[in-house]
Design a protein around this motif. Sequence first.
Motif, PDB file in Angstrom:
ATOM      1  N   ARG A  18     -11.288  67.115  57.562  1.00 35.06           N
ATOM      2  CA  ARG A  18     -11.004  68.465  57.083  1.00 35.06           C
ATOM      3  C   ARG A  18     -10.598  68.406  55.616  1.00 35.06           C
ATOM      4  O   ARG A  18      -9.991  67.430  55.164  1.00 35.06           O
ATOM      5  CB  ARG A  18      -9.916  69.116  57.935  1.00 35.06           C
ATOM      6  CG  ARG A  18     -10.407  69.393  59.364  1.00 35.06           C
ATOM      7  CD  ARG A  18      -9.321  69.997  60.227  1.00 35.06           C
ATOM      8  NE  ARG A  18      -8.895  71.301  59.749  1.00 35.06           N
ATOM      9  CZ  ARG A  18      -9.518  72.456  59.988  1.00 35.06           C
ATOM     10  NH1 ARG A  18     -10.644  72.456  60.684  1.00 35.06           N
ATOM     11  NH2 ARG A  18      -9.042  73.600  59.534  1.00 35.06           N
ATOM     12  N   ILE A  19     -10.937  69.459  54.899  1.00 31.54           N
ATOM     13  CA  ILE A  19     -10.712  69.499  53.451  1.00 31.54           C
ATOM     14  C   ILE A  19      -9.916  70.749  53.101  1.00 31.54           C
ATOM     15  O   ILE A  19     -10.302  71.867  53.457  1.00 31.54           O
ATOM     16  CB  ILE A  19     -12.047  69.487  52.690  1.00 31.54           C
ATOM     17  CG1 ILE A  19     -12.809  68.200  52.998  1.00 31.54           C
ATOM     18  CG2 ILE A  19     -11.811  69.636  51.185  1.00 31.54           C
ATOM     19  CD1 ILE A  19     -14.236  68.189  52.490  1.00 31.54           C
ATOM     20  N   LYS A  20      -8.799  70.530  52.390  1.00 26.55           N
ATOM     21  CA  LYS A  20      -7.953  71.648  51.959  1.00 26.55           C
ATOM     22  C   LYS A  20      -7.952  71.734  50.440  1.00 26.55           C
ATOM     23  O   LYS A  20      -7.740  70.743  49.752  1.00 26.55           O
ATOM     24  CB  LYS A  20      -6.526  71.455  52.469  1.00 26.55           C
ATOM     25  CG  LYS A  20      -5.532  72.481  51.945  1.00 26.55           C
ATOM     26  CD  LYS A  20      -4.191  72.322  52.655  1.00 26.55           C
ATOM     27  CE  LYS A  20      -3.096  73.105  51.943  1.00 26.55           C
ATOM     28  NZ  LYS A  20      -2.506  72.328  50.834  1.00 26.55           N
ATOM     29  N   ILE A  21      -8.199  72.917  49.940  1.00 23.46           N
ATOM     30  CA  ILE A  21      -8.105  73.196  48.511  1.00 23.46           C
ATOM     31  C   ILE A  21      -6.794  73.949  48.303  1.00 23.46           C
ATOM     32  O   ILE A  21      -6.609  75.046  48.841  1.00 23.46           O
ATOM     33  CB  ILE A  21      -9.289  74.029  47.997  1.00 23.46           C
ATOM     34  CG1 ILE A  21     -10.628  73.403  48.423  1.00 23.46           C
ATOM     35  CG2 ILE A  21      -9.198  74.174  46.484  1.00 23.46           C
ATOM     36  CD1 ILE A  21     -10.890  72.017  47.874  1.00 23.46           C
ATOM     37  N   VAL A  30       6.132  67.935  63.883  1.00 24.95           N
ATOM     38  CA  VAL A  30       5.224  68.796  63.129  1.00 24.95           C
ATOM     39  C   VAL A  30       3.786  68.573  63.576  1.00 24.95           C
ATOM     40  O   VAL A  30       3.495  67.665  64.360  1.00 24.95           O
ATOM     41  CB  VAL A  30       5.358  68.533  61.613  1.00 24.95           C
ATOM     42  CG1 VAL A  30       6.746  68.956  61.124  1.00 24.95           C
ATOM     43  CG2 VAL A  30       5.117  67.067  61.270  1.00 24.95           C
ATOM     44  N   SER A  31       2.873  69.379  63.026  1.00 25.69           N
ATOM     45  CA  SER A  31       1.466  69.282  63.406  1.00 25.69           C
ATOM     46  C   SER A  31       0.731  68.184  62.657  1.00 25.69           C
ATOM     47  O   SER A  31      -0.279  67.668  63.131  1.00 25.69           O
ATOM     48  CB  SER A  31       0.770  70.625  63.153  1.00 25.69           C
ATOM     49  OG  SER A  31       1.336  71.638  63.947  1.00 25.69           O
ATOM     50  N   ALA A  32       1.221  67.847  61.448  1.00 26.89           N
ATOM     51  CA  ALA A  32       0.574  66.808  60.640  1.00 26.89           C
ATOM     52  C   ALA A  32       1.545  66.363  59.550  1.00 26.89           C
ATOM     53  O   ALA A  32       2.484  67.085  59.193  1.00 26.89           O
ATOM     54  CB  ALA A  32      -0.716  67.334  60.003  1.00 26.89           C
ATOM     55  N   LEU A  88       0.579  61.052  64.391  1.00 23.26           N
ATOM     56  CA  LEU A  88       0.303  62.406  63.934  1.00 23.26           C
ATOM     57  C   LEU A  88      -0.908  62.381  63.012  1.00 23.26           C
ATOM     58  O   LEU A  88      -1.178  61.359  62.368  1.00 23.26           O
ATOM     59  CB  LEU A  88       1.498  62.964  63.143  1.00 23.26           C
ATOM     60  CG  LEU A  88       2.749  63.371  63.911  1.00 23.26           C
ATOM     61  CD1 LEU A  88       3.901  63.604  62.940  1.00 23.26           C
ATOM     62  CD2 LEU A  88       2.486  64.624  64.725  1.00 23.26           C
ATOM     63  N   PRO A  89      -1.633  63.487  62.896  1.00 20.70           N
ATOM     64  CA  PRO A  89      -2.728  63.553  61.922  1.00 20.70           C
ATOM     65  C   PRO A  89      -2.195  63.310  60.506  1.00 20.70           C
ATOM     66  O   PRO A  89      -1.146  63.833  60.133  1.00 20.70           O
ATOM     67  CB  PRO A  89      -3.272  64.966  62.093  1.00 20.70           C
ATOM     68  CG  PRO A  89      -2.881  65.362  63.476  1.00 20.70           C
ATOM     69  CD  PRO A  89      -1.548  64.718  63.710  1.00 20.70           C
ATOM     70  N   LEU A  90      -2.924  62.526  59.725  1.00 19.20           N
ATOM     71  CA  LEU A  90      -2.537  62.192  58.356  1.00 19.20           C
ATOM     72  C   LEU A  90      -3.405  62.967  57.363  1.00 19.20           C
ATOM     73  O   LEU A  90      -4.632  62.919  57.422  1.00 19.20           O
ATOM     74  CB  LEU A  90      -2.703  60.698  58.109  1.00 19.20           C
ATOM     75  CG  LEU A  90      -2.536  60.223  56.660  1.00 19.20           C
ATOM     76  CD1 LEU A  90      -1.091  60.405  56.207  1.00 19.20           C
ATOM     77  CD2 LEU A  90      -2.975  58.770  56.511  1.00 19.20           C
ATOM     78  N   PHE A 135      -7.173  62.228  58.524  1.00 25.31           N
ATOM     79  CA  PHE A 135      -7.594  63.421  59.256  1.00 25.31           C
ATOM     80  C   PHE A 135      -8.108  64.474  58.282  1.00 25.31           C
ATOM     81  O   PHE A 135      -9.053  65.212  58.569  1.00 25.31           O
ATOM     82  CB  PHE A 135      -6.410  63.975  60.053  1.00 25.31           C
ATOM     83  CG  PHE A 135      -6.622  65.360  60.600  1.00 25.31           C
ATOM     84  CD1 PHE A 135      -7.416  65.581  61.710  1.00 25.31           C
ATOM     85  CD2 PHE A 135      -6.019  66.464  59.991  1.00 25.31           C
ATOM     86  CE1 PHE A 135      -7.624  66.863  62.215  1.00 25.31           C
ATOM     87  CE2 PHE A 135      -6.214  67.746  60.487  1.00 25.31           C
ATOM     88  CZ  PHE A 135      -7.014  67.945  61.598  1.00 25.31           C
ATOM     89  N   ALA A 136      -7.457  64.550  57.099  1.00 23.42           N
ATOM     90  CA  ALA A 136      -7.813  65.563  56.112  1.00 23.42           C
ATOM     91  C   ALA A 136      -7.475  65.065  54.718  1.00 23.42           C
ATOM     92  O   ALA A 136      -6.667  64.150  54.541  1.00 23.42           O
ATOM     93  CB  ALA A 136      -7.074  66.875  56.389  1.00 23.42           C
ATOM     94  N   VAL A 137      -8.093  65.687  53.720  1.00 24.22           N
ATOM     95  CA  VAL A 137      -7.741  65.444  52.321  1.00 24.22           C
ATOM     96  C   VAL A 137      -7.331  66.766  51.696  1.00 24.22           C
ATOM     97  O   VAL A 137      -7.816  67.838  52.082  1.00 24.22           O
ATOM     98  CB  VAL A 137      -8.897  64.799  51.519  1.00 24.22           C
ATOM     99  CG1 VAL A 137      -9.120  63.364  51.963  1.00 24.22           C
ATOM    100  CG2 VAL A 137     -10.181  65.609  51.648  1.00 24.22           C
ATOM    101  N   ASP A 138      -6.432  66.678  50.713  1.00 24.75           N
ATOM    102  CA  ASP A 138      -5.857  67.859  50.074  1.00 24.75           C
ATOM    103  C   ASP A 138      -5.955  67.670  48.569  1.00 24.75           C
ATOM    104  O   ASP A 138      -5.515  66.654  48.034  1.00 24.75           O
ATOM    105  CB  ASP A 138      -4.394  67.974  50.515  1.00 24.75           C
ATOM    106  CG  ASP A 138      -3.735  69.280  50.076  1.00 24.75           C
ATOM    107  OD1 ASP A 138      -4.104  69.801  49.015  1.00 24.75           O
ATOM    108  OD2 ASP A 138      -2.842  69.755  50.786  1.00 24.75           O
ATOM    109  N   VAL A 139      -6.532  68.639  47.881  1.00 22.49           N
ATOM    110  CA  VAL A 139      -6.725  68.522  46.429  1.00 22.49           C
ATOM    111  C   VAL A 139      -6.271  69.789  45.731  1.00 22.49           C
ATOM    112  O   VAL A 139      -6.426  70.899  46.256  1.00 22.49           O
ATOM    113  CB  VAL A 139      -8.198  68.222  46.082  1.00 22.49           C
ATOM    114  CG1 VAL A 139      -9.113  69.370  46.498  1.00 22.49           C
ATOM    115  CG2 VAL A 139      -8.373  67.904  44.604  1.00 22.49           C
TER     116      VAL A 139
END
Length: 210
Positions: free
Chosen positions: A5-8, A119-121, A151-153, A174-178
């Motif tokens: 998953r990708i978070k902006i 927490v969820s992640a 937990l999801p990282l 699990f996801a990346v955040d930028v």
Amino acid sequence: MSSLRIKICGIRDPRTGYAAALAGADAIGMVLAPSRRQVTPEQAREICQALPPMVTRVGVFVNTPAEEVRQIAHFCGLDIVQLHGQESPDYCRNLGLRCIKALPARDRHTLEQARLYPVSAILVDAFVKGQTGGTGCTFNWHLLDDLDLKLPLILAGGLTPDNVGRAVALVRPFAVDVSSGVEVNGQKDIHLITAFIKRAREVCTYAAGY
């Protein structure tokens, strides 16, 4: 890996949020804490309302009183809150909202404290003294080797279209955040956002063997 998953994060207007979602972002983050990217609850609500369905709406807070977080989350229509301060496990437990807890990659001991949080992640960000995120700095990703958090990282900290492929291949998060890594002169750039998402997905798909 195939479900990366990708978070902006640090979105400040509805148009950019919508464009990022159409480019393939799974989650859009809005900073509701002191920052050059800070938005008001009213602005965050407008962004949330503009996003397509199935896109996760994330509000970022730093040491905000729990009742205020609950009120803002309800007002804006947030799906989950991301906590970047010194919030305790009990704070997260009693908040009554889905949470992502951000921890700085100060050292291995700090990261192992993640297991205490209900927490969820867990989001791991670069450690920069006096700052709580959005620094554009990377950290030693090997600190995460064999770190079983249960937990999801979510990996953050200085990610860009140029290094996200390497980060995904090494850490397998699990996801990346930028945030800053897809900006030009402090403004989100849709071409960089698109390139970031494309590269992250390419590496993820290759690693999954598709």
